[in-house]
Motif scaffolding. Sequence first.
Motif, mmCIF file in Angstrom:
data_model
loop_
_atom_site.group_PDB
_atom_site.id
_atom_site.type_symbol
_atom_site.label_atom_id
_atom_site.label_comp_id
_atom_site.label_asym_id
_atom_site.label_seq_id
_atom_site.Cartn_x
_atom_site.Cartn_y
_atom_site.Cartn_z
ATOM 1 N N ARG A 218 14.251 -61.990 -29.130
ATOM 2 C CA ARG A 218 14.533 -61.546 -27.762
ATOM 3 C C ARG A 218 13.577 -62.208 -26.771
ATOM 4 O O ARG A 218 13.974 -62.602 -25.678
ATOM 5 C CB ARG A 218 14.414 -60.032 -27.686
ATOM 6 C CG ARG A 218 15.543 -59.308 -28.398
ATOM 7 C CD ARG A 218 15.283 -57.823 -28.512
ATOM 8 N NE ARG A 218 16.486 -57.101 -28.916
ATOM 9 C CZ ARG A 218 16.515 -55.814 -29.211
ATOM 10 N NH1 ARG A 218 15.394 -55.098 -29.151
ATOM 11 N NH2 ARG A 218 17.648 -55.235 -29.548
ATOM 12 N N GLU A 219 12.309 -62.314 -27.152
ATOM 13 C CA GLU A 219 11.309 -62.881 -26.259
ATOM 14 C C GLU A 219 11.583 -64.357 -25.959
ATOM 15 O O GLU A 219 11.274 -64.849 -24.873
ATOM 16 C CB GLU A 219 9.916 -62.728 -26.889
ATOM 17 C CG GLU A 219 8.772 -63.191 -26.031
ATOM 18 C CD GLU A 219 8.531 -62.311 -24.829
ATOM 19 O OE1 GLU A 219 7.652 -62.663 -24.023
ATOM 20 O OE2 GLU A 219 9.211 -61.275 -24.668
ATOM 21 N N CYS A 220 12.191 -65.049 -26.912
ATOM 22 C CA CYS A 220 12.397 -66.494 -26.767
ATOM 23 C C CYS A 220 13.809 -66.863 -26.309
ATOM 24 O O CYS A 220 14.173 -68.040 -26.324
ATOM 25 C CB CYS A 220 12.092 -67.191 -28.100
ATOM 26 S SG CYS A 220 10.334 -67.169 -28.539
ATOM 27 N N ARG A 221 14.622 -65.874 -25.884
ATOM 28 C CA ARG A 221 15.993 -66.166 -25.488
ATOM 29 C C ARG A 221 16.081 -67.128 -24.304
ATOM 30 O O ARG A 221 17.025 -67.892 -24.189
ATOM 31 C CB ARG A 221 16.731 -64.862 -25.143
ATOM 32 C CG ARG A 221 17.199 -64.070 -26.333
ATOM 33 C CD ARG A 221 18.185 -64.831 -27.197
ATOM 34 N NE ARG A 221 19.441 -65.092 -26.525
ATOM 35 C CZ ARG A 221 20.539 -64.369 -26.649
ATOM 36 N NH1 ARG A 221 20.526 -63.306 -27.425
ATOM 37 N NH2 ARG A 221 21.642 -64.699 -26.020
ATOM 38 N N ALA A 222 15.124 -67.079 -23.400
ATOM 39 C CA ALA A 222 15.162 -67.944 -22.216
ATOM 40 C C ALA A 222 14.367 -69.234 -22.428
ATOM 41 O O ALA A 222 13.975 -69.895 -21.477
ATOM 42 C CB ALA A 222 14.635 -67.196 -20.998
ATOM 43 N N THR A 223 14.138 -69.597 -23.703
ATOM 44 C CA THR A 223 13.406 -70.820 -24.029
ATOM 45 C C THR A 223 14.266 -71.694 -24.945
ATOM 46 O O THR A 223 15.387 -71.340 -25.293
ATOM 47 C CB THR A 223 12.079 -70.499 -24.750
ATOM 48 O OG1 THR A 223 12.364 -70.057 -26.101
ATOM 49 C CG2 THR A 223 11.297 -69.414 -24.027
ATOM 50 N N ARG A 224 13.695 -72.815 -25.356
ATOM 51 C CA ARG A 224 14.387 -73.670 -26.329
ATOM 52 C C ARG A 224 14.483 -73.012 -27.700
ATOM 53 O O ARG A 224 15.292 -73.397 -28.532
ATOM 54 C CB ARG A 224 13.631 -74.992 -26.486
ATOM 55 C CG ARG A 224 13.766 -75.951 -25.309
ATOM 56 C CD ARG A 224 13.027 -77.228 -25.620
ATOM 57 N NE ARG A 224 13.248 -78.246 -24.605
ATOM 58 C CZ ARG A 224 12.705 -79.457 -24.643
ATOM 59 N NH1 ARG A 224 11.896 -79.777 -25.651
ATOM 60 N NH2 ARG A 224 12.962 -80.333 -23.683
ATOM 61 N N GLY A 225 13.605 -72.045 -27.943
ATOM 62 C CA GLY A 225 13.578 -71.374 -29.236
ATOM 63 C C GLY A 225 12.489 -71.922 -30.145
ATOM 64 O O GLY A 225 11.829 -72.929 -29.847
ATOM 65 N N VAL A 226 12.286 -71.243 -31.262
ATOM 66 C CA VAL A 226 11.248 -71.617 -32.216
ATOM 67 C C VAL A 226 11.762 -71.433 -33.639
ATOM 68 O O VAL A 226 12.779 -70.774 -33.869
ATOM 69 C CB VAL A 226 9.968 -70.755 -32.046
ATOM 70 C CG1 VAL A 226 9.402 -70.879 -30.650
ATOM 71 C CG2 VAL A 226 10.228 -69.279 -32.394
ATOM 72 N N VAL A 227 11.045 -72.008 -34.589
ATOM 73 C CA VAL A 227 11.155 -71.633 -35.997
ATOM 74 C C VAL A 227 9.813 -71.020 -36.380
ATOM 75 O O VAL A 227 8.777 -71.355 -35.793
ATOM 76 C CB VAL A 227 11.521 -72.829 -36.903
ATOM 77 C CG1 VAL A 227 12.899 -73.351 -36.553
ATOM 78 C CG2 VAL A 227 10.493 -73.956 -36.783
ATOM 79 N N MET A 228 9.822 -70.129 -37.369
ATOM 80 C CA MET A 228 8.603 -69.353 -37.627
ATOM 81 C C MET A 228 8.588 -68.817 -39.045
ATOM 82 O O MET A 228 9.622 -68.446 -39.589
ATOM 83 C CB MET A 228 8.526 -68.190 -36.633
ATOM 84 C CG MET A 228 7.331 -67.268 -36.792
ATOM 85 S SD MET A 228 7.246 -66.011 -35.469
ATOM 86 C CE MET A 228 8.574 -64.898 -35.981
ATOM 87 N N ALA A 229 7.407 -68.786 -39.628
ATOM 88 C CA ALA A 229 7.178 -68.113 -40.908
ATOM 89 C C ALA A 229 6.124 -67.039 -40.702
ATOM 90 O O ALA A 229 5.149 -67.247 -39.968
ATOM 91 C CB ALA A 229 6.725 -69.095 -41.976
ATOM 92 N N LEU A 230 6.315 -65.877 -41.336
ATOM 93 C CA LEU A 230 5.363 -64.776 -41.288
ATOM 94 C C LEU A 230 4.958 -64.394 -42.704
ATOM 95 O O LEU A 230 5.795 -64.328 -43.608
ATOM 96 C CB LEU A 230 5.980 -63.555 -40.604
ATOM 97 C CG LEU A 230 6.270 -63.617 -39.100
ATOM 98 C CD1 LEU A 230 6.959 -62.332 -38.654
ATOM 99 C CD2 LEU A 230 4.992 -63.833 -38.305
ATOM 100 N N VAL A 231 3.676 -64.120 -42.879
ATOM 101 C CA VAL A 231 3.156 -63.623 -44.151
ATOM 102 C C VAL A 231 2.212 -62.467 -43.850
ATOM 103 O O VAL A 231 1.356 -62.573 -42.960
ATOM 104 C CB VAL A 231 2.392 -64.717 -44.929
ATOM 105 C CG1 VAL A 231 1.666 -64.121 -46.130
ATOM 106 C CG2 VAL A 231 3.350 -65.810 -45.388
ATOM 107 N N ARG A 232 2.386 -61.363 -44.563
ATOM 108 C CA ARG A 232 1.446 -60.239 -44.452
ATOM 109 C C ARG A 232 0.854 -59.988 -45.837
ATOM 110 O O ARG A 232 1.587 -59.750 -46.804
ATOM 111 C CB ARG A 232 2.131 -58.983 -43.927
ATOM 112 C CG ARG A 232 1.184 -57.784 -43.851
ATOM 113 C CD ARG A 232 1.850 -56.556 -43.245
ATOM 114 N NE ARG A 232 1.884 -56.618 -41.796
ATOM 115 C CZ ARG A 232 2.995 -56.507 -41.051
ATOM 116 N NH1 ARG A 232 4.169 -56.362 -41.629
ATOM 117 N NH2 ARG A 232 2.928 -56.550 -39.734
#
Length: 342
Positions: A218-232
């Motif tokens: 939702r935060e990146c809807r007005a941008t080109r977008g991103v790819v992302m990995a998360l680790v906890r």
Amino acid sequence: MSEILQTLTLPVGDESDIVIVVNAVRKSAHAIGFSEKQIEELVIVAKELATNIIKHAKSGKMILSELSEKSKQGVCLETLDSGPGIADIEFSIADGVSTTGSLGVGLGTVNRIMDELEISSQIGNQSGTRVFALKWKRGNDTAESCPLDIGVASRPHPRMAVNGDAYYIKKYGSKVLLSVIDGIGHGQFAHRASSKARRYLESHYEQPLELLFRGVNRECRATRGVVMALVRIDWKLGTMQHASLGNIETRLLGAEQSPRFMTKRGIIGQKLNIPHVTEHKWQENYILTLFSDGIQSHWNWNDFDTKINSSSDDLCRTIIRKLSRDNDDATILIIKGRRYEE
């Protein structure tokens, strides 16, 4: 399962009702023990949601609830109206959107402030819109003594002034949240997208990985977008969670049988696409690596056997120096199961 401690239903039909709503939210948040900064953020959300009822539906109501779940408490703001509805809910949350039938530009702020945001709506016949926004009071996020050795190296495209990649590392309690983010393209627009994603993680790091992806989308809807990995990683329990969307690569060294890290194709910010979260064990002999596609993928740890016992920071600097591409931003993050000692 959340327990409802107290509920107050407030009618919203004119400006005077907004004042009543704000005072009630402030009083409730103060009683629960939110910080002054968090209280003012909740007031912003309450004003926005109440104002949207008047603007788009003329009248409605806000249900203010105090919740408890395990050892935490929170505030829920739920609005109901019989307005014209919203045609594209996810689009309406993007910053800069303000059209008839949508809730307006404030939903981007609501998404950033609240831990959970759910919207349901129907178009026509005055079916109306329901907004559910929840904020938990954050506890003590001081990290315990961390046994992990965490290093990172990142640099921009050689011909760009700013980095389109970003990373995030947050230790709290016996856990650490780690992320590598790659803004689509290069330069200022990629930098803007990855920076917005990182800022969302900074204010929501305790949330489940699925909700983090949803919020960043939702935060990146007005941008080109991103790819992302998360680790906890929870080093006390010896557990690790992983989720990834796009071409951030994840590798693990030290396990007898290397786990399969599932990665979905797609771009965060273009279409809601939540990756699958996988659960794995974590041991002190493990070395985990996350890196963007600015790092060549055809390498293995045997190429760096003389450096394997170096600190994670030293390993990251060595790999980015030898394997980063000259036509892209590059980021690598390495986590060792035990703290490096000289």
